[in-house]
Design a protein around this motif. Structure first.
Motif, PDB file in Angstrom:
ATOM      1  N   ALA A  99      16.178  26.809  34.696  1.00 60.77           N
ATOM      2  CA  ALA A  99      14.886  26.242  34.305  1.00 60.77           C
ATOM      3  C   ALA A  99      14.963  24.721  34.157  1.00 60.77           C
ATOM      4  CB  ALA A  99      14.414  26.881  33.004  1.00 60.77           C
ATOM      5  N   ARG A 100      16.092  24.216  33.729  1.00 58.35           N
ATOM      6  CA  ARG A 100      16.241  22.758  33.589  1.00 58.35           C
ATOM      7  C   ARG A 100      16.097  22.039  34.928  1.00 58.35           C
ATOM      8  NH1 ARG A 100      20.990  23.837  29.935  1.00 58.35           N
ATOM      9  NH2 ARG A 100      20.155  23.784  27.800  1.00 58.35           N
ATOM     10  N   GLU A 101      16.335  22.766  36.016  1.00 55.97           N
ATOM     11  CA  GLU A 101      16.211  22.176  37.348  1.00 55.97           C
ATOM     12  C   GLU A 101      14.796  22.303  37.910  1.00 55.97           C
ATOM     13  OE1 GLU A 101      18.731  20.450  38.668  1.00 55.97           O
ATOM     14  OE2 GLU A 101      19.750  20.880  36.779  1.00 55.97           O
ATOM     15  N   GLY A 102      13.863  22.774  37.093  1.00 49.31           N
ATOM     16  CA  GLY A 102      12.467  22.827  37.517  1.00 49.31           C
ATOM     17  C   GLY A 102      12.007  24.137  38.097  1.00 49.31           C
ATOM     18  N   TYR A 103      12.880  25.119  38.142  1.00 52.83           N
ATOM     19  CA  TYR A 103      12.490  26.443  38.629  1.00 52.83           C
ATOM     20  C   TYR A 103      11.862  27.261  37.498  1.00 52.83           C
ATOM     21  CZ  TYR A 103      15.549  25.775  42.728  1.00 52.83           C
ATOM     22  OH  TYR A 103      16.141  25.311  43.879  1.00 52.83           O
ATOM     23  N   ILE A 104      11.044  28.234  37.879  1.00 53.62           N
ATOM     24  CA  ILE A 104      10.713  29.343  37.003  1.00 53.62           C
ATOM     25  C   ILE A 104      11.757  30.414  37.280  1.00 53.62           C
ATOM     26  CG2 ILE A 104       9.013  31.122  36.434  1.00 53.62           C
ATOM     27  CD1 ILE A 104       6.855  29.121  37.415  1.00 53.62           C
ATOM     28  N   CYS A 105      12.345  30.959  36.234  1.00 53.16           N
ATOM     29  CA  CYS A 105      13.442  31.914  36.416  1.00 53.16           C
ATOM     30  C   CYS A 105      13.101  33.237  35.752  1.00 53.16           C
ATOM     31  CB  CYS A 105      14.739  31.350  35.831  1.00 53.16           C
ATOM     32  SG  CYS A 105      16.214  32.299  36.274  1.00 53.16           S
ATOM     33  N   THR A 106      13.458  34.317  36.397  1.00 53.36           N
ATOM     34  CA  THR A 106      13.317  35.639  35.816  1.00 53.36           C
ATOM     35  C   THR A 106      14.684  36.294  35.746  1.00 53.36           C
ATOM     36  OG1 THR A 106      12.080  37.735  35.928  1.00 53.36           O
ATOM     37  CG2 THR A 106      12.859  36.819  38.013  1.00 53.36           C
ATOM     38  N   ILE A 107      14.801  37.320  34.930  1.00 48.84           N
ATOM     39  CA  ILE A 107      16.034  38.100  34.851  1.00 48.84           C
ATOM     40  C   ILE A 107      15.729  39.480  35.403  1.00 48.84           C
ATOM     41  CG2 ILE A 107      17.777  39.111  33.325  1.00 48.84           C
ATOM     42  CD1 ILE A 107      17.306  36.757  31.422  1.00 48.84           C
ATOM     43  N   GLY A 108      16.379  39.834  36.507  1.00 48.58           N
ATOM     44  CA  GLY A 108      16.196  41.155  37.110  1.00 48.58           C
ATOM     45  C   GLY A 108      17.372  42.045  36.756  1.00 48.58           C
ATOM     46  N   VAL A 157      14.105  34.192  44.539  1.00 46.35           N
ATOM     47  CA  VAL A 157      13.423  35.478  44.672  1.00 46.35           C
ATOM     48  C   VAL A 157      12.752  35.513  46.034  1.00 46.35           C
ATOM     49  CG1 VAL A 157      11.516  36.900  43.846  1.00 46.35           C
ATOM     50  CG2 VAL A 157      13.058  35.817  42.201  1.00 46.35           C
ATOM     51  N   ASP A 158      13.073  36.534  46.810  1.00 48.48           N
ATOM     52  CA  ASP A 158      12.447  36.698  48.124  1.00 48.48           C
ATOM     53  C   ASP A 158      11.043  37.280  47.983  1.00 48.48           C
ATOM     54  OD1 ASP A 158      12.950  36.926  51.227  1.00 48.48           O
ATOM     55  OD2 ASP A 158      12.088  38.850  50.601  1.00 48.48           O
ATOM     56  N   SER A 159      10.904  38.324  47.159  1.00 51.30           N
ATOM     57  CA  SER A 159       9.597  38.966  46.997  1.00 51.30           C
ATOM     58  C   SER A 159       9.619  39.924  45.820  1.00 51.30           C
ATOM     59  CB  SER A 159       9.209  39.732  48.274  1.00 51.30           C
ATOM     60  OG  SER A 159      10.174  40.738  48.561  1.00 51.30           O
ATOM     61  N   PHE A 160       8.411  40.311  45.387  1.00 55.97           N
ATOM     62  CA  PHE A 160       8.231  41.367  44.393  1.00 55.97           C
ATOM     63  C   PHE A 160       7.762  42.627  45.108  1.00 55.97           C
ATOM     64  CE2 PHE A 160       8.058  37.679  41.708  1.00 55.97           C
ATOM     65  CZ  PHE A 160       8.547  38.112  40.481  1.00 55.97           C
ATOM     66  N   VAL A 161       8.181  43.791  44.603  1.00 58.12           N
ATOM     67  CA  VAL A 161       7.811  45.064  45.205  1.00 58.12           C
ATOM     68  C   VAL A 161       7.285  45.978  44.111  1.00 58.12           C
ATOM     69  CG1 VAL A 161       8.572  46.987  46.629  1.00 58.12           C
ATOM     70  CG2 VAL A 161       9.692  44.765  46.872  1.00 58.12           C
ATOM     71  N   ILE A 184       1.019  37.855  34.217  1.00 59.20           N
ATOM     72  CA  ILE A 184       1.734  36.646  34.623  1.00 59.20           C
ATOM     73  C   ILE A 184       2.487  36.854  35.940  1.00 59.20           C
ATOM     74  CG2 ILE A 184       3.893  37.077  33.394  1.00 59.20           C
ATOM     75  CD1 ILE A 184       3.661  34.042  32.498  1.00 59.20           C
ATOM     76  N   ASP A 185       2.800  38.081  36.294  1.00 60.98           N
ATOM     77  CA  ASP A 185       3.406  38.351  37.600  1.00 60.98           C
ATOM     78  C   ASP A 185       2.504  37.843  38.733  1.00 60.98           C
ATOM     79  OD1 ASP A 185       4.349  40.442  35.612  1.00 60.98           O
ATOM     80  OD2 ASP A 185       5.729  40.841  37.252  1.00 60.98           O
ATOM     81  N   TYR A 186       1.188  38.035  38.567  1.00 60.67           N
ATOM     82  CA  TYR A 186       0.255  37.672  39.633  1.00 60.67           C
ATOM     83  C   TYR A 186      -0.188  36.208  39.566  1.00 60.67           C
ATOM     84  CZ  TYR A 186       0.041  42.753  39.769  1.00 60.67           C
ATOM     85  OH  TYR A 186       0.380  44.083  39.834  1.00 60.67           O
ATOM     86  N   SER A 187      -0.279  35.654  38.369  1.00 65.92           N
ATOM     87  CA  SER A 187      -0.769  34.285  38.222  1.00 65.92           C
ATOM     88  C   SER A 187       0.327  33.245  38.397  1.00 65.92           C
ATOM     89  CB  SER A 187      -1.417  34.098  36.841  1.00 65.92           C
ATOM     90  OG  SER A 187      -0.445  34.241  35.813  1.00 65.92           O
ATOM     91  N   VAL A 188       1.570  33.626  38.087  1.00 69.45           N
ATOM     92  CA  VAL A 188       2.661  32.652  38.093  1.00 69.45           C
ATOM     93  C   VAL A 188       3.821  33.091  38.991  1.00 69.45           C
ATOM     94  CG1 VAL A 188       4.457  31.568  36.665  1.00 69.45           C
ATOM     95  CG2 VAL A 188       2.105  31.728  35.813  1.00 69.45           C
ATOM     96  N   ALA A 189       4.374  34.265  38.739  1.00 69.28           N
ATOM     97  CA  ALA A 189       5.630  34.646  39.379  1.00 69.28           C
ATOM     98  C   ALA A 189       5.512  34.794  40.898  1.00 69.28           C
ATOM     99  CB  ALA A 189       6.161  35.935  38.754  1.00 69.28           C
ATOM    100  N   PRO A 245       3.104  33.723  43.100  1.00 69.90           N
ATOM    101  CA  PRO A 245       2.846  32.462  43.804  1.00 69.90           C
ATOM    102  C   PRO A 245       4.059  31.535  43.820  1.00 69.90           C
ATOM    103  CG  PRO A 245       1.002  32.996  42.368  1.00 69.90           C
ATOM    104  CD  PRO A 245       2.103  33.966  42.039  1.00 69.90           C
ATOM    105  N   ALA A 246       4.808  31.467  42.722  1.00 70.12           N
ATOM    106  CA  ALA A 246       6.001  30.624  42.680  1.00 70.12           C
ATOM    107  C   ALA A 246       7.057  31.115  43.660  1.00 70.12           C
ATOM    108  CB  ALA A 246       6.562  30.578  41.263  1.00 70.12           C
ATOM    109  N   ALA A 247       7.188  32.440  43.783  1.00 73.58           N
ATOM    110  CA  ALA A 247       8.160  33.000  44.724  1.00 73.58           C
ATOM    111  C   ALA A 247       7.802  32.614  46.160  1.00 73.58           C
ATOM    112  CB  ALA A 247       8.218  34.513  44.575  1.00 73.58           C
ATOM    113  N   GLN A 248       6.527  32.648  46.477  1.00 69.95           N
ATOM    114  CA  GLN A 248       6.090  32.293  47.830  1.00 69.95           C
ATOM    115  C   GLN A 248       6.400  30.843  48.176  1.00 69.95           C
ATOM    116  OE1 GLN A 248       1.943  33.386  47.866  1.00 69.95           O
ATOM    117  NE2 GLN A 248       2.375  35.572  47.675  1.00 69.95           N
ATOM    118  N   LYS A 249       6.478  29.991  47.162  1.00 71.13           N
ATOM    119  CA  LYS A 249       6.764  28.571  47.375  1.00 71.13           C
ATOM    120  C   LYS A 249       8.240  28.227  47.193  1.00 71.13           C
ATOM    121  CE  LYS A 249       3.571  27.561  44.347  1.00 71.13           C
ATOM    122  NZ  LYS A 249       2.604  26.892  43.446  1.00 71.13           N
ATOM    123  N   GLY A 250       9.072  29.249  46.967  1.00 75.38           N
ATOM    124  CA  GLY A 250      10.491  28.999  46.789  1.00 75.38           C
ATOM    125  C   GLY A 250      10.829  28.359  45.464  1.00 75.38           C
TER     126      GLY A 250
END
Length: 371
Positions: free
Chosen positions: A139-148, A178-182, A257-262, A264-269
């Motif tokens: 996160a310090r590098e500007g990413y949004i991060c999730t734990i899978g 993250v490549d994608s959500f399923v 938040i999966d749809y509003s943030v996660a 879209p962020a994944a699609q932009k890398g």
């Protein structure tokens, strides 16, 4: 034990009723206010205990409904009053997490926040701690991060995250894009995901700089973002807060938040993931609760209830008793019995996900007294 993370704030969204666990979980006593693991305390208190070493007691915030404030503060005597953020009504996870992000960003502009559900079960806490510390470094590098969560079986009860290419970040050796959500798969697809090992369970944990999350909300849901900014501006002024909440909160869009943030962020890398190697369960239905309390032994009968009076012969599944009635089970497999003062549920593990349909039907009939 490592010290708390200086620039980190933990957020516990404590909402929802856990309708698939009715009649145990109800509007006035939701899932996070129950001890479902035999730990001797509620899921909410368990969540606080695993976050305190990461953030410290002064840097944990709880987002909950007005109706649950007293219960939450009783369970969490260490939570500061100014870190209890009250929702006037449920508006889904973007509003809840976005509200906390907006308030904390005004208080501390560069703060990194992490959102962790109040009603999940996590075991092997040092592995959870390590995953979160890696996520904060990302996160310090500007990413949004999730734990899978690394799957332990081909589950059809969870959504999945497909892990992409690794990224090089100091302090986060397991980080990947993250490549994608399923969405929740069927069993054959779940078996393919389990064999692939690049698919992780989506546990709904998000760690990022507060301003980064808010920037994504601003881009995807500008009206919702504007409302959150209005709320945050007034929040720490007790006189101003109430009128602004009453005016703004009901207008906020309900969106996860999966749809509003996660996504879209994944699609932009811009979304990363850390694999979690700890035991995790969202206790989504009575089948998972039975498994949790029988330690995965399918032929066992799990029993919950301080004064449960159970007679069983060749029976398996789970019994939850909140009464003094004697419950006798003979020759039944994978049974689910939940006995409360005003409602009785009997089903099987196979049909546990359908309990939500009973709750929906009760709402339609106006039986709010048993919800």
């Amino acid at each position: 034990m490592p010290d708390p993370i200086d620039d980190f704030y933990a957020i516990i969204p404590a909402g929802g009723i856990g309708s698939r666990l009715w009649p145990l979980s109800r509007a006035d006593a939701p899932k996070f206010l129950h001890d479902l693991t035999g730990s001797g305390q509620t899921l909410l208190a368990d969540t606080w205990d695993r976050l305190e070493p990461l953030a410290g007691p002064e840097r944990i915030a709880v987002v909950t409904g007005r109706a649950h404030r007293a219960a939450v503060e009783k369970e969490l005597p260490g939570v500061p009053d100014h870190n209890v953020f009250l929702e006037s009504e449920p508006r889904d996870s973007t509003a809840a997490i976005g509200l906390a992000a907006a308030i904390l960003s005004r208080r501390e502009p560069d703060v990194i926040i992490g959102s962790f559900a109040a009603d999940h079960v996590i075991r092997v806490p040092h592995l959870f701690d390590w995953a979160v510390r890696q996520a904060v470094a990302v996160a310090r590098e500007g990413y949004i991060c999730t734990i899978g969560i690394q799957p332990s079986e081909p589950s059809i009860g969870f959504g999945y995250i497909k892990k992409g290419d690794g990224i090089v970040i100091d302090g986060a050796p397991e980080a990947a894009l993250v490549d994608s959500f399923v969405e929740k798969p069927d069993l054959d697809t779940a078996k393919e995901y389990f064999a692939d090992r690049s698919y992780l369970w989506n546990a709904g944990m998000f760690i990022a700089r507060a301003d980064v999350i808010l920037g994504e909300i601003a881009e995807q849901e500008p009206h919702l973002y504007a409302g959150l900014m209005d709320l945050a501006e007034a929040w720490d002024d007790r006189d101003a807060r109430g009128p602004v909440v009453d005016r703004v909160w009901p207008t906020l869009k309900k969106i996860a938040i999966d749809y509003s943030v996660a996504e879209p962020a994944a699609q932009k890398g811009r979304l990363a993931v850390i694999p979690g190697h700890f035991d995790w369960d969202d206790v989504g239905d009575f089948a998972s609760l039975a498994k949790l309390n029988s330690h995965g032994r399918k032929n066992d009968l799990a029993i919950l209830g301080e004064n449960a009076r159970i007679l069983a012969d060749a029976a398996s599944g789970i019994v939850v008793s909140q009464t003094n009635r004697v419950i006798s089970l003979v020759g039944v497999k994978d049974i689910v019995v939940v006995d409360t003062a005003d409602a009785l549920l009997v089903t099987t593990s196979e049909h546990a996900q359908r309990v939500k349909g009973v709750v929906d039907a009760l709402k339609l009939t106006g039986r709010g007294d048993v919800l």
